[in-house]
Design an enzyme around this catalytic site. Structure first.
Site, short mmCIF file in Angstrom:
data_model
loop_
_atom_site.label_atom_id
_atom_site.label_comp_id
_atom_site.label_asym_id
_atom_site.label_seq_id
_atom_site.Cartn_x
_atom_site.Cartn_y
_atom_site.Cartn_z
N CYS A 96 0.82 -1.21 0.00
CA CYS A 96 0.00 0.00 0.00
C CYS A 96 0.86 1.27 0.00
O CYS A 96 1.98 1.26 0.48
CB CYS A 96 -0.87 0.03 1.25
SG CYS A 96 -1.88 -1.42 1.45
N ARG A 127 4.51 0.51 -6.30
CA ARG A 127 4.50 -0.36 -5.13
C ARG A 127 3.50 -1.50 -5.29
O ARG A 127 3.52 -2.46 -4.54
CB ARG A 127 4.15 0.46 -3.88
CG ARG A 127 5.18 1.50 -3.55
CD ARG A 127 4.66 2.48 -2.54
NE ARG A 127 4.53 1.92 -1.21
CZ ARG A 127 5.50 1.89 -0.32
NH1 ARG A 127 6.68 2.36 -0.63
NH2 ARG A 127 5.31 1.38 0.88
N TRP A 132 -3.08 -2.52 -1.60
CA TRP A 132 -2.71 -3.85 -2.10
C TRP A 132 -3.36 -4.82 -1.12
O TRP A 132 -2.96 -4.92 0.03
CB TRP A 132 -1.18 -3.98 -2.08
CG TRP A 132 -0.65 -5.19 -2.76
CD1 TRP A 132 -0.44 -5.35 -4.11
CD2 TRP A 132 -0.25 -6.42 -2.15
NE1 TRP A 132 0.08 -6.60 -4.36
CE2 TRP A 132 0.20 -7.28 -3.18
CE3 TRP A 132 -0.23 -6.88 -0.84
CZ2 TRP A 132 0.66 -8.56 -2.94
CZ3 TRP A 132 0.24 -8.17 -0.61
CH2 TRP A 132 0.67 -8.99 -1.65
N ASN A 181 -1.03 1.61 5.93
CA ASN A 181 -0.12 0.71 5.23
C ASN A 181 0.40 -0.28 6.27
O ASN A 181 0.86 0.13 7.32
CB ASN A 181 1.05 1.52 4.64
CG ASN A 181 2.13 0.64 4.03
OD1 ASN A 181 1.91 -0.54 3.79
ND2 ASN A 181 3.29 1.23 3.80
N GLY A 182 0.29 -1.58 5.97
CA GLY A 182 0.80 -2.57 6.91
C GLY A 182 -0.28 -3.54 7.32
O GLY A 182 -1.31 -3.66 6.66
N GLU A 231 18.22 -15.81 -10.98
CA GLU A 231 17.70 -14.46 -11.18
C GLU A 231 17.05 -14.34 -12.57
O GLU A 231 15.99 -13.73 -12.72
CB GLU A 231 18.82 -13.43 -10.99
CG GLU A 231 18.46 -12.00 -11.27
CD GLU A 231 17.26 -11.47 -10.48
OE1 GLU A 231 16.78 -12.15 -9.56
OE2 GLU A 231 16.78 -10.38 -10.82
N LYS A 271 13.21 -13.22 -13.07
CA LYS A 271 12.88 -12.01 -13.86
C LYS A 271 11.87 -12.35 -14.93
O LYS A 271 10.90 -11.65 -15.15
CB LYS A 271 14.18 -11.48 -14.48
CG LYS A 271 14.25 -10.04 -14.72
CD LYS A 271 14.60 -9.20 -13.53
CE LYS A 271 13.94 -9.57 -12.28
NZ LYS A 271 14.40 -8.99 -11.08
N GLU A 327 8.28 -13.36 -13.46
CA GLU A 327 7.48 -12.35 -12.76
C GLU A 327 6.83 -11.35 -13.71
O GLU A 327 5.77 -10.82 -13.42
CB GLU A 327 8.28 -11.62 -11.67
CG GLU A 327 9.37 -10.71 -12.17
CD GLU A 327 10.09 -9.99 -11.03
OE1 GLU A 327 9.43 -9.54 -10.08
OE2 GLU A 327 11.32 -9.86 -11.10
N HIS A 370 18.74 -35.89 -12.72
CA HIS A 370 18.23 -36.54 -11.51
C HIS A 370 16.72 -36.33 -11.35
O HIS A 370 16.20 -36.45 -10.25
CB HIS A 370 19.00 -36.04 -10.29
CG HIS A 370 20.46 -36.35 -10.40
ND1 HIS A 370 20.97 -37.61 -10.21
CD2 HIS A 370 21.50 -35.57 -10.77
CE1 HIS A 370 22.27 -37.60 -10.43
NE2 HIS A 370 22.62 -36.37 -10.78
N LYS A 409 6.18 -3.64 -5.01
CA LYS A 409 7.60 -3.31 -5.04
C LYS A 409 8.25 -3.49 -3.68
O LYS A 409 9.36 -3.98 -3.57
CB LYS A 409 7.77 -1.87 -5.53
CG LYS A 409 9.21 -1.40 -5.63
CD LYS A 409 9.93 -2.09 -6.78
CE LYS A 409 11.38 -1.67 -6.90
NZ LYS A 409 12.12 -2.63 -7.74
#
Ligand code: F6R
Length: 608
Positions: free
Chosen positions: A2, A27, A75, A99-100, A481, A485, A488, A504, A603
């Protein structure tokens, strides 16, 4: 996660709030809203969806007109994204943005119900806070905030307006970040600096348990007990342009192009007379010499930078390095001692799990080092030592330049530790450092050299349902990475595998045409990696090989070859990262995805 904003000043408050929220879009969010004092009353406008939806709604139904208010991008955590769950939330006399997470909101809701407060409209934890503030409000905002905070468990930041305190905004911080911007006769609150940079570069960092009172274009700070606090004013060392696309179609591609500068700005102040010097970051030779174990703990991309760090530190300095995911490390009762160093890597410096690991490491007596991009962020302030990466603001959700500078710092740290431990001599250290100094130029050359081929190869990936990234040694660390990338932002399922491990089990996944991207930059392991590439090719895989310009690889092993400049094996990750970023970027663009704001992602992950 948020985003919170607030404004008190002469401008049109709604315009300022919406414009500031736009700068926090990176964000991640699924709904938006504002509350503005209009004619002494609090007017709320909110909706599920994007800020454009909020603006359209205000166009239809009327835009709140005033000069003081709060705003929010949500969010969703408690309750689905919907109009009613969007912030702001109100009690009878109090309206808030949050926020939180409030961990004990269910108990608090029950407490309120038991006390005849039953008017809950939403599923959110935030509405419980609004009602609780209202429950305790006796005309004294500070006392009410104190009593409410005393009851709340979790990490959060709040923007608050009281109906009987017109033209005044209150803000309080408990863990989740919040800044207060000071302009000419105007004041702002925001979750991050980009929100206010258009209006002012000057800001205060609100600390845990501090309250800001914004009124008449200025701000006053006090503790929860009402004690007035003097705070230091900070000035951002970047401007609005840094937080704009600057002619690029997306922030992600702009940030990929910013990497040479970011690396230069990060490493050059830490190199003296051809050798790394991290003394300014609080890191002494004595500390490094005594090190017995290093733990690198982080999340996502930052953790992947730690994986590269492990290979390099162990190879050069011969200190055992454990790399772990913060959300795992914090709950596995880690064994730490005074001679251990815990390195937390974080772009935002606010990631909840990484922050928890930092606290845990401190509790257990280990030394802590933060590698952080955002100045003054919680992790940077709480660690014993800090190395700031100077990437500038990273807006795209998918991290690129922040990862690149984290790698650069891993190298500097490894060189310095190796020399402190007597594992390399000054000549070797100078040689390695000189090569690092060349990296900005080489990264730039690499971007120019591979952009077209990456764009082309990405067209071969867009129809894939699933793909593999493989590599050995540093290439394996790097392929983690590359895989993250790609998945996502392209939404193509992707996994990274140690190339030697395929046989394996995982090789059974290979079907005709399945893309396998092999990173093959480690010449000492090249023959072995090429064998693995041939094994998947023989089973129908479409192979894309990232290798250096001189690598001796049979043409028939690779359907597509992406050649990059050759430098020493150890530093190849900083070069090979570039095509991986570009492949992800163009695949996402070609699929028509929202490159900078991929679905479901935020973010800065300030909740567990
Ligand atoms: C992916 C990405 C994330 C972050 C992770 C940690 O592109 O950016 O995986 O790396 O959420 O964030 P910070 O570095 O802010 O702690």
């Amino acid at each position: 996660m948020c985003g919170i904003v607030g404004y008190v000043g002469p401008r049109d408050c709604t315009d300022v709030l919406v414009s500031a929220l736009t700068k926090l879009e990176y964000r991640g969010y699924d709904s938006a809203g504002i509350a503005v004092f209009e004619g002494g009353k609090i007017e709320v406008a909110k909706t599920k969806g994007r800020l454009a939806d909020l603006s359209a709604k205000m166009e239809r139904e009327g835009k709140p007109q005033g000069h003081a208010g709060i705003g929010h991008t949500r969010w969703a955590t408690h309750g689905e994204p919907s109009d009613v769950n969007s912030h702001p939330h109100s009690g009878r006399r109090v309206t808030i943005v949050h926020n939180g997470i409030i961990e004990n909101y269910k108990q608090l809701k029950q407490f309120l119900i038991d006390n005849d407060r039953t008017e809950f409209l939403s599923d959110t934890d935030t509405e419980v806070v609004a009602q609780l503030l209202d429950f305790y409000y006796d005309g004294n905002p500070i006392r009410c905030i104190r009593r409410t905070l005393h009851e709340l468990r979790g990490s959060f930041a709040l923007g608050i307006v009281f109906a009987d305190r017109p033209e005044t905004v209150y803000a309080v911080r408990c863990e989740s970040p919040l800044i207060v911007g000071q302009g000419q006769n105007e004041v702002f609150i925001a979750s991050d600096v980009p929100a206010i940079i258009k209006y002012t570069k000057d800001y205060y960092l609100l600390e845990y348990g501090e309250i800001a009172i914004l009124k008449n274009g200025s701000v006053q700070f006090c503790s929860l007990h009402g004690r007035v606090i003097e705070k230091e004013l900070h000035t951002a060392d970047w401007d609005e342009d840094s937080a704009e696309k600057g002619g690029y179609p997306h922030f992600m591609i702009k940030e990929i192009h910013e990497q040479p500068t970011a690396v230069k700005t990060t490493i050059m102040p830490r190199i003296e007379d051809g050798l790394p010097n991290l003394a300014e970051c609080g890191i002494t030779f004595g500390t490094l010499r005594r090190l017995k174990n290093i733990f690198i703990v982080a999340c996502g991309t930052a953790m992947h930078a730690g994986m590269v760090g492990k290979y390099v530190i162990e190879k050069l300095a011969r200190v055992p390095v454990t790399v772990d995911i913060a959300s795992e490390f914090r709950y596995r009762d880690p064994m730490l001692s005074r001679d251990d160093l815990v390195i937390i890597i974080s772009q935002s410096g606010e990631t909840a799990d990484s922050k928890a690991v930092l606290n845990l490491a401190k509790e257990r007596g280990a030394r802590t080092l933060a590698i952080v991009n955002v100045k003054g962020s919680s992790i940077a302030r709480e660690a014993d030592m800090v190395i700031y990466t100077h990437a500038g603001p990273e807006i795209a959700v998918a991290s690129t330049k922040a990862y690149m500078v984290q790698l650069a710092v891993m190298y500097l740290f490894a060189f310095e530790t190796a020399i402190a431990k007597g594992r390399i001599d000054e000549t070797e250290c100078r040689h390695l450092t000189a090569e690092l100094v060349r990296m900005p130029k080489i990264i730039e050359q690499t971007i120019n050299a591979v952009v077209d081929v990456c764009q082309y190869v990405s067209t071969k990936l867009i129809t894939a349902d699933s793909l593999l990234y493989i590599g050995r040694g540093l290439d394996y660390a790097l392929s983690m990475e590359g895989s993250l990338k790609l998945k996502e932002i392209s939404y193509i399922h992707s996994e990274s595998y140690a190339a030697g491990e395929l046989k394996h089990g995982t090789i059974s996944l290979i079907t005709e045409g399945m893309p396998v991207i092999a990173v093959a930059t480690q010449n000492t392991l090249l023959e072995k990696t090429v064998s693995n590439i041939k094994e998947v090719k023989a089973r129908g895989a479409m192979t894309i090989v990232i290798c250096d310009e001189n690598a001796d690889i049979d043409k028939d092993a690779a359907d597509y070859m992406i050649r990059i400049p050759q430098i020493s094996e150890m530093l190849m990750p900083m070069v090979a990262t570039v095509p991986m970023q570009l492949l992800a970027y163009y695949t996402s663009v070609n699929k028509g995805n929202d490159v900078d704001k991929p679905r479901n992602l935020a973010k800065s992950v300030t909740v567990e």
